[in-house]
Write an enzyme that holds these catalytic residues in place. Structure first.
Site, mmCIF file in Angstrom:
data_model
loop_
_atom_site.group_PDB
_atom_site.id
_atom_site.type_symbol
_atom_site.label_atom_id
_atom_site.label_comp_id
_atom_site.label_asym_id
_atom_site.label_seq_id
_atom_site.Cartn_x
_atom_site.Cartn_y
_atom_site.Cartn_z
ATOM 1 N N ASN A 156 0.867 -1.183 0.000
ATOM 2 C CA ASN A 156 0.000 0.000 0.000
ATOM 3 C C ASN A 156 0.901 1.230 0.000
ATOM 4 O O ASN A 156 1.484 1.560 1.030
ATOM 5 C CB ASN A 156 -0.904 -0.029 1.251
ATOM 6 C CG ASN A 156 -1.720 1.249 1.383
ATOM 7 O OD1 ASN A 156 -1.772 2.070 0.470
ATOM 8 N ND2 ASN A 156 -2.364 1.416 2.531
ATOM 9 N N TRP A 157 1.013 1.860 -1.140
ATOM 10 C CA TRP A 157 1.941 2.992 -1.256
ATOM 11 C C TRP A 157 1.395 4.255 -0.608
ATOM 12 O O TRP A 157 2.100 5.245 -0.497
ATOM 13 C CB TRP A 157 2.227 3.289 -2.730
ATOM 14 C CG TRP A 157 2.966 2.197 -3.433
ATOM 15 C CD1 TRP A 157 3.282 0.947 -2.955
ATOM 16 C CD2 TRP A 157 3.502 2.257 -4.762
ATOM 17 N NE1 TRP A 157 3.952 0.232 -3.900
ATOM 18 C CE2 TRP A 157 4.102 1.013 -5.020
ATOM 19 C CE3 TRP A 157 3.513 3.242 -5.751
ATOM 20 C CZ2 TRP A 157 4.727 0.727 -6.232
ATOM 21 C CZ3 TRP A 157 4.132 2.959 -6.960
ATOM 22 C CH2 TRP A 157 4.735 1.717 -7.193
ATOM 23 N N LYS A 158 0.138 4.235 -0.247
ATOM 24 C CA LYS A 158 -0.512 5.430 0.316
ATOM 25 C C LYS A 158 -0.285 6.613 -0.630
ATOM 26 O O LYS A 158 -0.242 6.415 -1.842
ATOM 27 C CB LYS A 158 -0.017 5.678 1.739
ATOM 28 C CG LYS A 158 -0.163 4.410 2.601
ATOM 29 C CD LYS A 158 0.009 4.630 4.059
ATOM 30 C CE LYS A 158 -0.208 3.324 4.800
ATOM 31 N NZ LYS A 158 -0.100 3.425 6.242
ATOM 32 N N HIS A 207 -9.489 1.402 5.175
ATOM 33 C CA HIS A 207 -8.209 1.608 5.862
ATOM 34 C C HIS A 207 -8.411 2.601 7.006
ATOM 35 O O HIS A 207 -9.202 3.534 6.893
ATOM 36 C CB HIS A 207 -7.169 2.140 4.863
ATOM 37 C CG HIS A 207 -5.782 2.084 5.420
ATOM 38 N ND1 HIS A 207 -5.316 3.013 6.308
ATOM 39 C CD2 HIS A 207 -4.771 1.203 5.226
ATOM 40 C CE1 HIS A 207 -4.071 2.697 6.642
ATOM 41 N NE2 HIS A 207 -3.717 1.596 5.992
ATOM 42 N N GLU A 229 -6.747 5.011 7.960
ATOM 43 C CA GLU A 229 -6.510 6.417 7.590
ATOM 44 C C GLU A 229 -7.740 7.005 6.905
ATOM 45 O O GLU A 229 -8.050 8.182 7.064
ATOM 46 C CB GLU A 229 -5.263 6.511 6.701
ATOM 47 C CG GLU A 229 -3.987 6.293 7.515
ATOM 48 C CD GLU A 229 -2.843 5.655 6.755
ATOM 49 O OE1 GLU A 229 -2.879 5.616 5.513
ATOM 50 O OE2 GLU A 229 -1.907 5.171 7.428
ATOM 51 N N GLU A 256 -5.198 -4.406 10.907
ATOM 52 C CA GLU A 256 -4.138 -3.410 11.066
ATOM 53 C C GLU A 256 -4.396 -2.630 12.355
ATOM 54 O O GLU A 256 -5.195 -1.687 12.369
ATOM 55 C CB GLU A 256 -4.146 -2.438 9.890
ATOM 56 C CG GLU A 256 -3.878 -3.090 8.555
ATOM 57 C CD GLU A 256 -3.280 -2.107 7.547
ATOM 58 O OE1 GLU A 256 -2.229 -2.425 7.005
ATOM 59 O OE2 GLU A 256 -3.852 -1.024 7.341
ATOM 60 N N GLY A 295 2.670 2.780 10.776
ATOM 61 C CA GLY A 295 3.623 3.865 10.575
ATOM 62 C C GLY A 295 4.342 4.292 11.847
ATOM 63 O O GLY A 295 4.998 5.332 11.883
ATOM 64 N N SER A 309 3.612 -1.628 10.484
ATOM 65 C CA SER A 309 5.057 -1.644 10.717
ATOM 66 C C SER A 309 5.696 -2.998 10.433
ATOM 67 O O SER A 309 6.647 -3.425 11.090
ATOM 68 C CB SER A 309 5.395 -1.187 12.148
ATOM 69 O OG SER A 309 5.017 0.161 12.330
ATOM 70 N N GLY A 344 2.896 -0.981 4.322
ATOM 71 C CA GLY A 344 2.895 0.435 3.985
ATOM 72 C C GLY A 344 4.308 0.908 3.662
ATOM 73 O O GLY A 344 4.836 0.665 2.568
ATOM 74 N N GLY A 345 4.946 1.567 4.624
ATOM 75 C CA GLY A 345 6.262 2.193 4.413
ATOM 76 C C GLY A 345 7.278 1.273 3.747
ATOM 77 O O GLY A 345 8.008 1.697 2.841
HETATM 78 P P1 13P Z 1 3.093 0.722 7.684
HETATM 79 O O1 13P Z 1 3.606 -0.584 7.138
HETATM 80 O O2 13P Z 1 3.792 1.921 7.143
HETATM 81 O O3 13P Z 1 3.017 0.709 9.190
HETATM 82 O O4 13P Z 1 1.588 0.859 7.173
HETATM 83 C C1 13P Z 1 0.743 -0.210 7.308
HETATM 84 C C2 13P Z 1 -0.472 0.090 6.528
HETATM 85 O O5 13P Z 1 -1.244 0.967 6.900
HETATM 86 C C3 13P Z 1 -0.718 -0.659 5.290
HETATM 87 O O6 13P Z 1 -2.002 -0.450 4.828
#
Ligand code: 13P
Length: 261
Positions: A10-12, A99, A101, A171, A177, A217, A238-239
């Site tokens: 997930n590149w956000k 998600h 977010e 999640e 993050g 994470s 994510g990251g």
């Molecule tokens: P991180 O891996 O950056 O913690 O993000 C997880 C995430 O929200 C994937 O959708």
């Protein structure tokens, strides 16, 4: 029978067009040498969808195309929105919904999440439905209640046939993050709980077949220990999905865990 794992990036809201192209090309080149059982899905920002679908549609492609969000509405006068039928028309196969977010910054409720899932399912896309508790809920021991309520308001409203085409990602919001990952035991406990909820409503076979992923994470160092848990079918990353070398190591961990299961 063991299940292969799934790793979703997930590149956000990250990367310029050129950077996105570089990342996709590097991942594709790096994966070219592998005979993977693990399925890989890349979810770039919607505006870069075609970059991923172009690669994903190649015969020897090692990954599928996904996106991070979809409109709850059909086509029409909804400025700025992207519909599920548009995703389908571009051969996008997966879409993240709900998600944390989106729930936090865009007021997405379980009702909206359910509408989005139905839009995707109607277009034969696979929704990846996210759930998870905030730190306060974890500290007060309410984490299972929170996740249960999210599951009941969304997955429980699906038909069995729709459930069979849906994935779940747990999640914990406190792990996203932050660098603070759930322990493998915490991830296993919650994923087993989610599976038991699915089993209660849809039966053992559907529950077993449902892909339930962990996200928060997750990185090259901790992926193997998390993915090796019996109820963890893979990861939503994510990251660490923004760096090709790190992402490839996570895919390798999924491959190892998938073979060992
Ligand atoms: P991180 O891996 O950056 O913690 O993000 C997880 C995430 O929200 C994937 O959708």
């Amino acid at each position: 029978m063991s299940k292969s794992k799934i790793v979703i990036g997930n590149w956000k809201m990250n990367k310029s067009f050129d950077e996105a192209e570089d990342l996709i090309t590097t991942i594709e080149e790096s994966l070219a040498d592998y005979q993977l059982e693990t399925e890989v899905v890349l979810c770039p920002p919607a505006i870069y969808a075609e970059l991923v679908t172009d690669h994903a549609s190649l015969e020897d492609s090692r990954f599928y195309a996904g996106l991070q969000n979809v409109s709850e509405y059909d086509n029409g006068a909804y400025t700025g929105e992207v519909s599920a039928s548009m995703l389908a028309s571009m051969d996008v196969d997966f879409c993240i919904v709900g998600h944390s977010e989106r729930r936090k910054y865009f007021g997405e409720t379980d009702t909206v999440v359910l509408k989005k899932m139905r839009q995707l399912l109607d277009q034969q896309l696979i929704p990846v439905m996210c759930c998870g508790e905030i730190l306060e809920d974890r500290k007060s021991g309410r984490h299972q209640d929170v996740v249960k309520a999210q599951i009941e308001a969304t997955l429980y409203e699906l038909t069995p046939e729709q459930m069979e085409r849906t994935m779940v990602a747990y999640e914990p919001v406190w792990a996203i993050g932050t660098g603070e990952t759930a322990t493998p035991a915490q991830a296993q406990e919650m994923l087993a709980f989610i599976r038991s909820l699915i089993e209660k409503k849809f039966g053992t076979e559907v529950a077993y077949n449902t892909y339930i992923l962990y996200g928060g994470s997750c990185n090259a160092a901790n992926a193997l220990s998390i993915f090796s848990q019996p109820d963890v079918d893979g990861g939503l990353i994510g990251g660490a999905s923004l760096k090709a070398d790190e992402f490839i190591k996570i895919i390798e961990a999924a491959e190892t865990a998938g073979k060992d299961n």
